[in-house]
Design a protein around this motif. Structure first.
Motif, mmCIF file in Angstrom:
data_model
loop_
_atom_site.group_PDB
_atom_site.id
_atom_site.type_symbol
_atom_site.label_atom_id
_atom_site.label_comp_id
_atom_site.label_asym_id
_atom_site.label_seq_id
_atom_site.Cartn_x
_atom_site.Cartn_y
_atom_site.Cartn_z
ATOM 1 N N GLU A 46 -2.437 4.234 1.956
ATOM 2 C CA GLU A 46 -3.616 3.373 2.134
ATOM 3 C C GLU A 46 -4.251 2.913 0.828
ATOM 4 O O GLU A 46 -5.264 2.206 0.837
ATOM 5 C CB GLU A 46 -4.671 4.057 3.021
ATOM 6 C CG GLU A 46 -4.161 4.374 4.418
ATOM 7 C CD GLU A 46 -5.248 4.914 5.328
ATOM 8 O OE1 GLU A 46 -6.352 5.227 4.833
ATOM 9 O OE2 GLU A 46 -4.997 5.016 6.541
ATOM 10 N N ASP A 47 -3.685 3.297 -0.312
ATOM 11 C CA ASP A 47 -4.154 2.797 -1.603
ATOM 12 C C ASP A 47 -3.329 1.575 -2.011
ATOM 13 O O ASP A 47 -2.131 1.497 -1.727
ATOM 14 C CB ASP A 47 -4.028 3.877 -2.683
ATOM 15 C CG ASP A 47 -4.950 5.058 -2.430
ATOM 16 O OD1 ASP A 47 -6.053 4.835 -1.880
ATOM 17 O OD2 ASP A 47 -4.560 6.195 -2.760
ATOM 18 N N VAL A 48 -3.971 0.641 -2.705
ATOM 19 C CA VAL A 48 -3.269 -0.563 -3.140
ATOM 20 C C VAL A 48 -2.269 -0.220 -4.235
ATOM 21 O O VAL A 48 -2.617 0.375 -5.263
ATOM 22 C CB VAL A 48 -4.266 -1.616 -3.665
ATOM 23 C CG1 VAL A 48 -3.531 -2.797 -4.280
ATOM 24 C CG2 VAL A 48 -5.179 -2.091 -2.541
ATOM 25 N N TYR A 103 0.839 -1.193 0.000
ATOM 26 C CA TYR A 103 0.000 0.000 0.000
ATOM 27 C C TYR A 103 0.877 1.247 0.000
ATOM 28 O O TYR A 103 1.979 1.262 0.559
ATOM 29 C CB TYR A 103 -0.877 0.053 1.258
ATOM 30 C CG TYR A 103 -1.835 -1.095 1.426
ATOM 31 C CD1 TYR A 103 -3.125 -1.038 0.898
ATOM 32 C CD2 TYR A 103 -1.461 -2.235 2.143
ATOM 33 C CE1 TYR A 103 -4.020 -2.095 1.073
ATOM 34 C CE2 TYR A 103 -2.350 -3.291 2.326
ATOM 35 C CZ TYR A 103 -3.620 -3.214 1.785
ATOM 36 O OH TYR A 103 -4.495 -4.253 1.965
#
Length: 543
Positions: free
Chosen positions: A227-229, A224
């Protein structure tokens, strides 16, 4: 004498691969004479030279002198690593070059005196492989010869730095999942770099819960950023095509990122197009949440690294990265010898997408063949190419591949445009022989099938299943040519008796199958392996 044999073999391999490129420097580390030594300091080049490639050759050999246990090769599948111990300030940081699981050693010989050689591309670790370096590798379950081969030249891009994202080592599944370890942190990307890559090397171990986590459980892993993949992947490895076979244990069955006798899978994720130099990101690694069934006590062995690079050194640069067939490399021993289509690996080592390429190939002293490749490979993208077949009837044992005209332009770095490999000669069978197969019971016979095909893939003989305990014998009649006999198992556990039931359900153990080739008088010509897992392939000629 044994050491001399190894030196001659490796020298031949190096000559074939690198005869047409820059100077080669070899750093010898451990040798077969180092019965117990597995950690020491070694001198690596530390000057202004640049290296197109750095390969690490690890050769393992079974021997009565080994100290791990009473077997010439270790009885069990032991975890081993190649590690660098790099001083950083007042501490020593450990960097992993590879993670290798030894084979089950009962009944194997690893090519006798020659040993079994694993070849690793460790070019990206060039900032660490300088000067006096402390190195450890392997265990005492096999003898080890290890050397680093430095090929002078220009790499696709210069490596600026290597960074551990988390401390190398073992982590409990529960602690990773709930973020009590391997927690998110601020990652500052080098403002002077132009490219970045993440590397993950993870293996699952332990026998917890109903699926024996984490050796036998497939789990999803994620990187991540804020918090984004960034990247998501699954750790699971097919063991049915393991080139070291048969082994003494449950080598056939798929596992979490590894198989007995193989390196742990390495995953490379190009980060360059997702970030900017100088960015600060909240970086995190995560794993799917465990089920409340005991599997939380399983363990994952973890290596996570960040590589920072300069700009690509070339715009148009295609590279022959490997020759899979024909080849005498141990890693490709299940695939070779061949009498049909060659298989190569190309890589785009230039900045511009690679869309066209001319491939010239054939036996060294024979006629050459041209193949025009079309595709779309981004920078450092690879592709396996199956080339049209050639006439293999020759005494020439050297196969040559040369590439040119990437995108219709002159190649800016022709040093990596030529590669050779060794052609292994096929065994010869008579035009008439018997195929003799003895099937197993307990419904397992239905899992097996066979095909016999010619060099263009036309199936001449087949049987798509067997009956329990069937004794099958078929007269095979073939004209002059090249052929492939393939025995398969749908469950990928071969035709070995189910010895793993010997304690819990001994009535299900059964018997071993049998695969033989007999002449017209029923004399044995060839005995094939019944403990083959996924498939047993035998290629031969009729002359």
């Amino acid at each position: 004498m044994k050491k001399l044999i190894l030196i001659i073999i490796l020298s031949a391999i190096l000559f074939q691969l690198y005869a047409d490129i820059g100077d080669t420097l070899i750093v010898q580390t451990f040798t077969f004479n180092d019965i117990e030594k597995r950690r020491d300091f070694f001198e690596f080049p530390d000057d202004i030279r640049t290296w197109e490639k750095i390969y690490m050759y690890r050769t393992l050999k079974c021997d009565e002198q080994t100290k791990k246990d009473s077997f010439p090769c270790g009885e069990w599948d032991y975890s081993t690593f190649t590690l660098l111990y790099i001083p950083i300030g007042d501490t020593i940081e450990i960097y992993e070059l590879e993670n290798y699981i030894t084979p089950y050693g009962m009944g194997i010989d690893l090519n006798a005196d020659c040993g079994w050689t694993y070849i690793y591309d460790v070019t990206d670790y060039v900032p660490l492989l300088k000067g006096r370096v402390e190195v450890s590798s392997g265990s005492q379950s096999e003898l080890l010869d290890m050397r680093f081969v430095f090929i002078e030249g220009i790499p696709p891009r210069d490596v600026i730095s290597v960074k551990n994202l988390y401390t190398w080592g073992n982590y409990k599944y529960k602690e990773i999942a709930i973020d009590s370890v391997m927690q998110p942190f601020e990652l500052i990307l080098d403002p002077k770099a132009s490219g970045f890559m993440l590397r993950a090397r993870i293996s699952g171990h332990g026998h917890h819960g109903p699926r024996n986590c984490c050796e036998w459980a497939s789990k999803t892993h994620t990187y991540y950023a804020n918090e984004d993949v960034l990247f998501r992947w699954n750790i699971w490895k097919n063991c049915g095509d393991n080139p070291i076979y048969p082994q003494g244990g449950t080598w056939q069955f798929d596992r979490a990122g590894w198989c007995p006798g193989t390196a742990v899978d390495t995953y490379n994720f190009e980060l360059t197009n997702k970030v900017n130099p100088g960015d600060t990101i909240m970086f995190d690694y995560g794993i799917e949440m465990y089920s409340d069934n005991g599997e939380k006590n399983g363990m994952f062995r973890q290596c996570h690294q960040l590589f920072s690079y300069g700009k690509p050194n070339f715009n148009n640069n295609a590279e022959i990265y490997d020759i899979i067939a024909p080849s005498n490399k141990d890693a490709y021993s299940r695939i070779n010898p061949i009498c049909s289509n060659p298989e190569i690996v190309i890589r785009n080592s230039g900045k511009y997408p690679l869309k066209t390429l001319t491939i010239d190939y054939g036996l060294k002293t024979g006629g050459k063949h041209l193949y025009q490749w079309y595709g779309n490979l981004e920078f450092l993208g690879k592709e396996n190419i199956i080339l049209p077949n050639i006439d293999w009837q020759s005494n020439d044992s050297i196969f040559v591949v040369k590439i040119s005209n990437p995108n219709g332009q002159p190649d800016e770095y022709p040093n990596n445009n030529i590669m050779t490999s060794t052609v292994i000669k096929l065994p010869v069978l008579p035009s008439r022989f018997f195929l003799h197969i003895e099937a197993q019971g307990f419904g397992r016979a239905a899992e097996n099938a066979y095909t016999l095909s010619d060099d263009v893939g036309c199936i001449l003989y087949l049987k798509d299943h067997f009956e329990d305990n069937e004794i099958f014998e078929k007269l095979i009649e073939l004209p002059v040519g090249c052929y492939e006999l393939k025995i398969t198992d749908r469950k990928e556990d071969g035709m070995i008796r189910q010895w793993w039931y010997r304690n819990s359900q001994p009535e299900l153990v059964g018997k071993n199958g049998k695969i033989e080739i007999l002449d017209e008088n029923k004399n044995l010509l060839k005995k094939l392996k019944y403990d083959f897992a996924e498939s047993e392939i035998f290629r031969f000629r009729v002359e």
